[in-house]
Design a protein around this motif. Structure first.
Motif, PDB file in Angstrom:
ATOM      1  N   ALA A  80       8.746 -15.506   1.502  1.00 43.31           N
ATOM      2  CA  ALA A  80       8.922 -14.967   2.841  1.00 43.31           C
ATOM      3  C   ALA A  80       7.649 -14.245   3.283  1.00 43.31           C
ATOM      4  CB  ALA A  80      10.104 -14.022   2.879  1.00 43.31           C
ATOM      5  N   GLU A  81       6.864 -13.717   2.310  1.00 46.03           N
ATOM      6  CA  GLU A  81       5.645 -13.008   2.633  1.00 46.03           C
ATOM      7  C   GLU A  81       4.514 -13.555   1.781  1.00 46.03           C
ATOM      8  OE1 GLU A  81       7.683  -8.896   4.096  1.00 46.03           O
ATOM      9  OE2 GLU A  81       5.758  -8.888   3.085  1.00 46.03           O
ATOM     10  N   PRO A  82       3.255 -13.457   2.266  1.00 46.76           N
ATOM     11  CA  PRO A  82       2.137 -14.020   1.490  1.00 46.76           C
ATOM     12  C   PRO A  82       1.843 -13.225   0.226  1.00 46.76           C
ATOM     13  CG  PRO A  82       1.340 -12.835   3.423  1.00 46.76           C
ATOM     14  CD  PRO A  82       2.822 -12.906   3.555  1.00 46.76           C
ATOM     15  N   ILE A  83       1.115 -13.871  -0.702  1.00 50.50           N
ATOM     16  CA  ILE A  83       0.653 -13.198  -1.914  1.00 50.50           C
ATOM     17  C   ILE A  83      -0.458 -12.212  -1.529  1.00 50.50           C
ATOM     18  CG2 ILE A  83      -0.475 -13.540  -4.140  1.00 50.50           C
ATOM     19  CD1 ILE A  83       0.696 -16.314  -4.192  1.00 50.50           C
ATOM     20  N   ARG A  84      -0.386 -11.013  -2.099  1.00 47.28           N
ATOM     21  CA  ARG A  84      -1.459 -10.021  -1.892  1.00 47.28           C
ATOM     22  C   ARG A  84      -2.336  -9.996  -3.128  1.00 47.28           C
ATOM     23  NH1 ARG A  84       2.378  -5.114  -1.247  1.00 47.28           N
ATOM     24  NH2 ARG A  84       3.244  -6.305  -2.986  1.00 47.28           N
TER      25      ARG A  84
ATOM     26  N   TYR B 227       1.864 -21.201  -0.648  1.00 50.81           N
ATOM     27  CA  TYR B 227       1.776 -19.793  -0.267  1.00 50.81           C
ATOM     28  C   TYR B 227       0.601 -19.565   0.690  1.00 50.81           C
ATOM     29  CZ  TYR B 227       4.688 -18.731  -4.337  1.00 50.81           C
ATOM     30  OH  TYR B 227       5.682 -18.664  -5.246  1.00 50.81           O
ATOM     31  N   GLU B 228       0.639 -18.413   1.351  1.00 51.40           N
ATOM     32  CA  GLU B 228      -0.524 -17.859   2.012  1.00 51.40           C
ATOM     33  C   GLU B 228      -1.020 -16.682   1.165  1.00 51.40           C
ATOM     34  OE1 GLU B 228       0.844 -18.811   6.606  1.00 51.40           O
ATOM     35  OE2 GLU B 228       0.436 -16.760   5.975  1.00 51.40           O
ATOM     36  N   VAL B 229      -2.303 -16.338   1.301  1.00 52.32           N
ATOM     37  CA  VAL B 229      -2.871 -15.267   0.484  1.00 52.32           C
ATOM     38  C   VAL B 229      -3.536 -14.243   1.392  1.00 52.32           C
ATOM     39  CG1 VAL B 229      -4.379 -14.684  -1.447  1.00 52.32           C
ATOM     40  CG2 VAL B 229      -3.324 -16.939  -1.335  1.00 52.32           C
ATOM     41  N   LEU B 230      -3.244 -12.963   1.145  1.00 51.49           N
ATOM     42  CA  LEU B 230      -3.953 -11.853   1.779  1.00 51.49           C
ATOM     43  C   LEU B 230      -4.870 -11.234   0.727  1.00 51.49           C
ATOM     44  CD1 LEU B 230      -1.156 -10.101   3.865  1.00 51.49           C
ATOM     45  CD2 LEU B 230      -2.927 -11.665   4.657  1.00 51.49           C
ATOM     46  N   PHE B 231      -6.181 -11.202   1.007  1.00 52.86           N
ATOM     47  CA  PHE B 231      -7.153 -10.681   0.050  1.00 52.86           C
ATOM     48  C   PHE B 231      -7.450  -9.219   0.377  1.00 52.86           C
ATOM     49  CE2 PHE B 231      -7.943 -15.264   0.163  1.00 52.86           C
ATOM     50  CZ  PHE B 231      -7.851 -15.560  -1.188  1.00 52.86           C
ATOM     51  N   GLN B 232      -7.400  -8.349  -0.667  1.00 53.57           N
ATOM     52  CA  GLN B 232      -7.601  -6.916  -0.502  1.00 53.57           C
ATOM     53  C   GLN B 232      -8.744  -6.467  -1.416  1.00 53.57           C
ATOM     54  OE1 GLN B 232      -2.732  -6.331  -0.021  1.00 53.57           O
ATOM     55  NE2 GLN B 232      -3.844  -5.274  -1.631  1.00 53.57           N
ATOM     56  N   PRO B 233      -9.870  -6.006  -0.846  1.00 52.76           N
ATOM     57  CA  PRO B 233     -11.002  -5.593  -1.684  1.00 52.76           C
ATOM     58  C   PRO B 233     -10.719  -4.292  -2.432  1.00 52.76           C
ATOM     59  CG  PRO B 233     -11.438  -5.134   0.613  1.00 52.76           C
ATOM     60  CD  PRO B 233     -10.158  -5.908   0.585  1.00 52.76           C
ATOM     61  N   THR B 234     -11.246  -4.203  -3.668  1.00 52.98           N
ATOM     62  CA  THR B 234     -11.106  -3.016  -4.517  1.00 52.98           C
ATOM     63  C   THR B 234     -12.450  -2.760  -5.191  1.00 52.98           C
ATOM     64  OG1 THR B 234      -8.867  -3.803  -4.968  1.00 52.98           O
ATOM     65  CG2 THR B 234      -9.607  -1.935  -6.240  1.00 52.98           C
TER      66      THR B 234
ATOM     67  N   SER C 282       1.180  -0.001  -8.639  1.00 54.43           N
ATOM     68  CA  SER C 282       1.800   0.711  -7.530  1.00 54.43           C
ATOM     69  C   SER C 282       2.566  -0.197  -6.597  1.00 54.43           C
ATOM     70  CB  SER C 282       0.721   1.460  -6.732  1.00 54.43           C
ATOM     71  OG  SER C 282      -0.138   0.536  -6.077  1.00 54.43           O
ATOM     72  N   GLY C 283       2.433  -1.515  -6.747  1.00 51.67           N
ATOM     73  CA  GLY C 283       3.115  -2.443  -5.855  1.00 51.67           C
ATOM     74  C   GLY C 283       2.312  -2.769  -4.608  1.00 51.67           C
ATOM     75  N   ALA C 284       1.066  -2.271  -4.496  1.00 51.17           N
ATOM     76  CA  ALA C 284       0.236  -2.570  -3.335  1.00 51.17           C
ATOM     77  C   ALA C 284      -0.328  -3.982  -3.390  1.00 51.17           C
ATOM     78  CB  ALA C 284      -0.907  -1.557  -3.229  1.00 51.17           C
ATOM     79  N   ALA C 285      -0.324  -4.618  -4.555  1.00 48.41           N
ATOM     80  CA  ALA C 285      -0.830  -5.983  -4.712  1.00 48.41           C
ATOM     81  C   ALA C 285       0.081  -6.750  -5.653  1.00 48.41           C
ATOM     82  CB  ALA C 285      -2.263  -5.968  -5.253  1.00 48.41           C
ATOM     83  N   ASP C 286       0.052  -8.099  -5.517  1.00 50.62           N
ATOM     84  CA  ASP C 286       0.870  -8.969  -6.365  1.00 50.62           C
ATOM     85  C   ASP C 286       0.079  -9.564  -7.516  1.00 50.62           C
ATOM     86  OD1 ASP C 286       2.045 -10.035  -3.238  1.00 50.62           O
ATOM     87  OD2 ASP C 286       3.152  -8.730  -4.600  1.00 50.62           O
TER      88      ASP C 286
END
Length: 663
Positions: free
Chosen positions: A23-27, A62-69, A81-85
């Protein structure tokens, strides 16, 4: 071809096949670690990890949302923390495996020692006591310390290592293999520097998934198997790390090879046919060996599987089929079709059924028609020997089909046991309701006589002019009060035990005028005003149950009010799903921590409160029996709101039916 068919079957039967899309993209969280993962000048994520994850996600739908760290520690913290998959590619160290679930490995980070191509150092053993260059603060520092007695010289960047190594200022460099090779290729000095064998450190890498997300890891692994090949990984590596220079990069060499190719063309043409047939024979042998391995693995699956060609003729069946349906194997060996196999299982009684021969043929033809159209529904079949199977006939590609039979006898047995226990439990509950009703009726008569006796004795003493001492007068009053409470308890228990059966008889009512009648019976205390909203929506409900619920709520609000005057408001509002009827008072209110407890049978918030403690329990049981709910909340500025819901769909259907009859 058989390999493709078997891979399709394994995907169809795997748990990951059930998850087509989220239902939501992979983070995905990634660090700035060029060229494995980084953010380019346009703000877009790039690199080896990014390309591989995009391909895996595309294969899995899937769709992917990329989050820089900033770093690996930050990635793992986002995972916890659940902020990323999922993280970008990480070395699968024990510490990181403790923080999440690793996917299949996709390669390995190698830490190597590099020396000049024509220097005196030829192997790792020759580095003992030498001067070794490393990037300050990198993981190469710990790797370089594995070299005995090495003297470490730290530099700021990887590029700063190249010139000192070429000039002999340092004897060797320790760095990540792929990353340093890329720098050498960019500087066009790759042929002057060599990497020593073996690597100092080798650490497999893969993606790390959140520890509680096993389904996501399963889907990613399935996509890795289907879309990530060694060839693809080599292509990605070449894109981001470049390739080694070859003779073909030299113009003179290219011309020489081209001329040689032309001169050899005739020889190659003459030898083509001979080598072609030998090569084709070798390829067929290798394919046959691979197919045999896959077929062997399929034989170990705990299911009966048969593969058919476009004409529905069996071309392969696994060992599981021979074990589960041994009597049907001879038919397969004689070339039976899918239609013949299924018909045989019905006709010879292998599958329990009471169909005629004509009905069997019609049913089987319908199965096959649905299968050819791609409608592969799972159905449950039972055999004469008591086994239960989930059956499915599926289309594989354009020209092949398969029948799958999975033994679920143990699961079906458990479901049957649960169903039997549910019937037994319902019977026990009915016995309990009958017992409660009989007990309440039996207790009611002697209690009624006791109350009459107390009243007669009081009248006789009054007529005789007998006055009781104060202590006895108090005890007499307490006995009378307790007897009345006992009678109320018995009456409430009688109503509570019959709630489920009584609430099923229902009719359409007008709430507003009916609530006025309920109020008259409730007898509001002097000094209290009860306001009933006009023109409330019509309801379909058992009238007696409705009256008792609303009377209990009104009496409850009056009885527990802490003042000599107050206001009680009865209102209603309609939503798409239900009609909500509320009783709001301005009394002392109920603490939120008691909201759940007040609906328990025999529960009272205060020992001084009159009543049996069954009123709110009766309300909850009655409302839930007609499919509604009862909720409690705080009123403003003080007081309590009880809200009872009546399912709107029932009232709407009945209203439509009445309109049709009127028409």
């Amino acid at each position: 071809m058989i390999r493709q068919i078997l891979l399709v079957i394994l995907f169809v039967t795997s748990p990951a096949a059930a998850t087509v899309a989220m239902a939501e993209p992979i983070r995905m969280t990634y660090e700035e670690f060029h060229p494995y993962s980084f953010t380019d000048s346009a703000g877009e994520p790039q690199g080896v990890s990014i390309d591989i994850m995009r391909r895996i996600a595309d294969a899995a739908g899937y769709e992917v949302l990329f989050q820089p760290t900033q770093n690996p520690a930050g990635m793992l913290e986002e995972l916890r923390s659940g902020a990323a998959d999922v993280t970008s590619l990480l070395a699968l160290t024990p510490e990181r495996l403790a923080a999440g679930l690793a996917t299949e490995t996709l390669g390995a980070f190698e830490l190597r020692a590099f020396v000049r191509g024509h220097g005196s150092v030829a192997n790792l053993g020759d580095l003992t006591g030498t001067t070794v260059g490393v990037v300050r603060g990198s993981f190469a520092v710990s790797g370089a310390r594995l070299i005995p007695f090495a003297r470490l010289v730290e530099f700021d960047t990887t590029d700063d290592l190249i010139l000192p190594l070429l000039t002999g200022e340092i004897d060797a460099v320790v760095s990540a293999h792929n990353g340093f090779l890329r720098r050498l290729r960019m500087a066009e000095v790759e042929d002057q520097i060599v990497a020593l064998e073996p690597p100092l450190v080798t650490s497999p890498y893969g993606f790390v998934v959140a520890a509680e997300n096993e389904p996501l890891r399963t889907v990613l692994n399935a996509a890795i198997y289907s879309s990530i090949s060694s060839e693809y990984l080599a292509e990605v590596e070449q894109i981001w790390f470049g390739r080694s220079r070859t003779l073909w990069d030299n113009v003179l060499v290219r011309w020489g090879l081209l001329i040689s190719a032309v001169m050899l063309a005739a020889i190659l043409v003459l030898g083509y046919w001979f080598f072609h047939y030998r090569k084709r024979s070798a390829e067929l042998s290798r394919d046959r060996a691979s197919d045999q391995l896959l077929i062997g693995a399929l034989d170990e699956v705990a299911a009966a599987i048969v593969i058919y060609d476009d004409n529905l003729k069996a071309i392969h069946w696994n060992h599981g089929f021979e074990l589960i349906f041994p009597s049907m194997v001879p038919a397969l060996k004689k070339g039976a079709t899918m239609r013949q196999m299924i018909v045989q299982s019905y006709v010879d009684g292998t599958i329990q059924n009471d169909l005629s021969d004509v009905e069997i043929l019609e049913k089987v033809d319908l199965f096959i028609e649905d299968m050819r159209r791609g409608r592969a529904e799972v159905r449950t079949v039972r055999t004469q020997d008591g086994r239960v199977f989930q059956a499915r006939d599926v289309k594989l590609g354009a020209r092949h089909f398969a029948s799958l039979r999975v033994d679920v006898s143990q699961l079906q047995k458990q479901q049957d046991t649960i169903a039997h226990q549910a019937v037994s439990l319902e019977a026990a509950n009915e016995d309990l309701r009958t017992f409660s009703s009989i007990t309440a009726h039996d207790l009611k008569a002697p209690l009624f006589s006791l109350l009459n006796l107390i009243e007669f004795m009081a009248e006789d003493m009054e007529a005789a002019g007998i006055s009781l001492p104060p202590e006895i007068e108090d005890n007499w009053s307490q006995m009378e009060r307790l007897s009345h409470r006992m009678m109320q308890l018995v009456q409430d228990l009688l109503v509570y035990s019959t709630t489920q059966s009584e609430s099923h008889r229902s009719e359409m009512i007008e709430p507003s005028p009916r609530l006025q009648e309920v109020l008259d019976l409730a007898g509001p205390r002097e000094g209290f005003e009860v306001i009933i909203e006009a023109d409330m929506p019509r309801l379909r409900v058992n009238p007696i149950a409705f009256d008792m619920v609303m009377r209990n709520l009104i009496v409850n609000a009056l009885q527990h009010h802490d003042r000599d005057h107050g206001t009680i408001i009865l209102s209603a509002q309609s939503t798409d799903d239900a009609v909500m009827l509320s009783v709001c008072d301005d009394g002392p209110g109920i603490p939120e921590e008691h909201y759940e407890q007040i609906f328990a049978p025999f529960h009272r918030l205060s020992a001084s409160t009159e009543g049996s403690g069954l009123g709110l329990a009766f309300i909850k049981k009655t409302v839930e029996s007609w499919g509604g709910t009862v909720q409690v909340s705080a009123a403003q500025p003080r007081g309590t709101v009880f809200t009872v819901s009546f399912p709107q769909s029932v009232a709407q259907q009945d209203g439509d039916a009445e309109q049709q009859l009127a028409g």
